[in-house]
Scaffold this motif. Structure first.
Motif, mmCIF file in Angstrom:
data_model
loop_
_atom_site.group_PDB
_atom_site.id
_atom_site.type_symbol
_atom_site.label_atom_id
_atom_site.label_comp_id
_atom_site.label_asym_id
_atom_site.label_seq_id
_atom_site.Cartn_x
_atom_site.Cartn_y
_atom_site.Cartn_z
ATOM 1 N N ALA A 45 -10.841 -3.431 9.097
ATOM 2 C CA ALA A 45 -11.166 -3.833 7.725
ATOM 3 C C ALA A 45 -10.698 -2.744 6.742
ATOM 4 O O ALA A 45 -10.205 -3.048 5.664
ATOM 5 C CB ALA A 45 -12.669 -4.048 7.593
ATOM 6 N N THR A 46 -10.883 -1.494 7.140
ATOM 7 C CA THR A 46 -10.445 -0.360 6.307
ATOM 8 C C THR A 46 -9.604 0.585 7.154
ATOM 9 O O THR A 46 -10.135 1.503 7.782
ATOM 10 C CB THR A 46 -11.685 0.408 5.764
ATOM 11 O OG1 THR A 46 -12.646 -0.537 5.305
ATOM 12 C CG2 THR A 46 -11.310 1.361 4.665
ATOM 13 N N PRO A 47 -8.285 0.334 7.231
ATOM 14 C CA PRO A 47 -7.428 1.210 8.050
ATOM 15 C C PRO A 47 -7.440 2.650 7.552
ATOM 16 O O PRO A 47 -7.701 2.902 6.375
ATOM 17 C CB PRO A 47 -6.031 0.590 7.891
ATOM 18 C CG PRO A 47 -6.250 -0.793 7.386
ATOM 19 C CD PRO A 47 -7.522 -0.745 6.584
ATOM 20 N N LYS A 48 -7.164 3.575 8.495
ATOM 21 C CA LYS A 48 -7.082 4.979 8.081
ATOM 22 C C LYS A 48 -5.842 5.178 7.210
ATOM 23 O O LYS A 48 -4.915 4.363 7.246
ATOM 24 C CB LYS A 48 -7.023 5.879 9.322
ATOM 25 C CG LYS A 48 -8.397 6.052 9.958
ATOM 26 C CD LYS A 48 -8.361 6.906 11.192
ATOM 27 C CE LYS A 48 -8.078 8.350 10.906
ATOM 28 N NZ LYS A 48 -8.245 9.195 12.124
ATOM 29 N N GLU A 49 -5.831 6.253 6.455
ATOM 30 C CA GLU A 49 -4.735 6.587 5.547
ATOM 31 C C GLU A 49 -3.354 6.498 6.228
ATOM 32 O O GLU A 49 -2.370 6.026 5.646
ATOM 33 C CB GLU A 49 -4.994 8.022 5.011
ATOM 34 C CG GLU A 49 -4.010 8.563 4.000
ATOM 35 C CD GLU A 49 -3.969 7.754 2.718
ATOM 36 O OE1 GLU A 49 -4.947 7.051 2.414
ATOM 37 O OE2 GLU A 49 -2.915 7.816 2.033
ATOM 38 N N ASN A 50 -3.305 6.926 7.506
ATOM 39 C CA ASN A 50 -2.009 6.931 8.215
ATOM 40 C C ASN A 50 -1.619 5.539 8.751
ATOM 41 O O ASN A 50 -0.533 5.364 9.295
ATOM 42 C CB ASN A 50 -2.031 7.946 9.362
ATOM 43 C CG ASN A 50 -3.097 7.637 10.407
ATOM 44 O OD1 ASN A 50 -3.850 6.679 10.261
ATOM 45 N ND2 ASN A 50 -3.154 8.437 11.447
#
Ligand code: 0O2
Length: 240
Positions: free
Chosen positions: A148-153
């Motif tokens: 739902a909220t991928p990491k920055e990378n």
């Protein structure tokens, strides 16, 4: 000592000083027996983590079996398990400023036992996770939804830290297990990104990081298209 911190429980400091075992008339058998005695509690704890990991793996295998009968396709592609190495456990604890003790391993680390469940489609992930968490012997400690909220990378996966009981001959012990649920494409991306990140002799420049993020987005879009395709085929099969 490592990084100036005393490893008091794992290797008792007395091993070199207080015991006299390293005197010139050293007795190898005694030293080995002494070392075994020191290491035994660590081995025991690792065996408990291994059991907890097997419990979780079995739970997912059972769910997979049941759901594949219902849907006529297998929601789980593969299940991988791994026990964190003693070196990684040591590094993680010391890096975080904790000493290496059995208590700290159990209280401070969530991922000594890890189970990775690779699914066909994103919806399989949530269905399996919900069914797993509904089981009354599974206690959810933490959920991190990097889908739902991928990491920055660009990293995507659903992480669950759970506690489950293992039944020993004379007691019930609660053990923590980290479960990572991913699709094939999320797993493919994560393992390649991991390899790139751990090539410490090369500097990963901005353009590589951007490219990795774009690849993650492309993989996510593909997952969605495959999901739509699957839904269409299922609906068509139901109608006929
Ligand atoms: P390994 O070798 O896979 O075990 P916590 O562990 O919960 O105390 P953390 O690090 O904030 O603290 O947890 P998080 O973010 O849930 O990540 C834990 C694990 O997820 C990592 O374990 C990786 O397996 C995976 N992971 C998280 N972020 C990334 C990422 O950006 N890329 C890849 N490839 N994997 C990721 P370890 O201990 O780092 O490694």
């Amino acid at each position: 000592t490592k990084k100036g911190i005393h490893m008091d429980t794992y290797f008792d400091a007395n091993i070199l000083t207080g015991t006299g075992l390293l005197a010139p008339d050293v007795n190898h058998k005694k030293i080995r027996a002494f070392l075994q005695e020191q290491i035994k509690p660590v081995r025991e704890l690792m065996a408990y983590y291994q059991c907890a990991m097997m419990e979780v793996e079995t739970k997912f295998k059972v769910l997979s079996q049941e759901l594949s009968l219902e849907y006529d396709r297998n929601p789980i592609e593969t299940i991988k398990t791994r026990l964190k190495s003693m070196d990684s456990i040591t590094d993680k604890l010391l890096d975080r400023g904790f000493s290496l003790t059995l208590e700290n391993i159990e209280q401070q680390l969530n991922d000594v036992a890890g189970v990775r469940v690779i699914c066909g489609l994103p919806s399989d992930i949530y269905e399996l996770a919900d069914a797993f968490l509904r089981q009354d012997d599974v206690r959810l400690i933490m959920k991190k939804d990097y889908i739902a909220t991928p990491k920055e990378n660009g990293y995507r996966s659903l992480h669950l830290i759970v506690e489950i009981p293992i039944f020993l001959h004379d007691e019930k012990k609660m053990m923590k297990v980290e479960v990572q649920l991913r699709t094939i494409s999320m797993d493919w991306w994560a393992s390649l990104e991991h390899k790139i990140r751990y090539k410490k002799d090369i500097v990963v420049e901005e353009s590589v990081a951007n490219e990795l993020r774009t690849c993650a987005e492309t993989a996510a879009a593909l997952d969605m298209r495959m999901e739509q395709l699957q839904k269409y085929i299922s609906a068509k099969a139901m109608a006929e």
